[in-house]
Write a protein that holds these residues in place. Structure first.
Motif: not given
Length: 178
Positions: A50-76
């Motif tokens: 439930w948290l993965m579906k409803n809360v985690v997507p609303s946390l700060p996410q990387g944008h542009g190039d930043r998103r490409l360099h974030m480790p897959n293990s990061w939730l946000f």
């Protein structure tokens, strides 16, 4: 009294309440605070569908190039300026409340929200001066006024700041009914 409307997102397991994020809106001037807990229990959250579906997507996410360099293990995006250590969150929440003359806390179904907020400071008796020892509950006020149909939240459900903003809308609606 000056009302602060707030919401928290948290992981609870029946014994503990672990803060994920907190959003606050001060009614008098519209000032806002939104912070994400860098110290949240990531492994336990990953196992909570439930948290993965409803809360985690609303946390700060990387944008542009930043998103490409974030480790897959990061939730946000841990480098986002809204993401802070628990002690820093406690200090900023304390400052926000202290900057509010005669502060009242208000939340929707606020019992767990108050525990999550209070635990930023340790035990309930450790609450700093100026931080109320209780949260007024908008749901309780709604029931007192005959349970009117409340305004729907247009977007951002389970984002602590969007929910806090909507709590202000709810309060204004209930004020018009009182």
């Amino acid at each position: 009294m000056t009302r602060i409307f707030y919401d928290t997102e948290f992981l609870e397991d029946g014994r503990t309440i672990a803060l994920i994020s907190i959003g606050m809106v001060r009614e008098s001037d519209g000032a806002e605070l939104y912070l994400v807990n860098r110290d949240m229990p990531i492994r336990r959250i990953r196992k909570h569908d439930w948290l993965m579906k409803n809360v985690v997507p609303s946390l700060p996410q990387g944008h542009g190039d930043r998103r490409l360099h974030m480790p897959n293990s990061w939730l946000f995006d841990y480098s986002d300026p809204l993401v802070k250590r628990r002690a820093t969150i406690a200090a900023e929440v304390h400052r926000f409340i202290q900057d509010t003359p005669d502060a009242q806390l208000w939340a929707w179904y606020g019992a767990y929200d108050h525990v999550a907020l209070a635990q930023l400071f340790g035990r309930m008796i450790d609450l700093p001066n100026g931080v109320p020892m209780w949260t007024n509950d908008l749901q309780q006020e709604c029931q007192r006024l005959g349970n009117p149909q409340m305004p729907e939240q247009p977007a951002g459900v389970h984002n602590a700041l969007a929910d806090a903003r909507h709590n202000l809308v709810r309060a204004q609606f209930l004020d018009s009914r009182a």
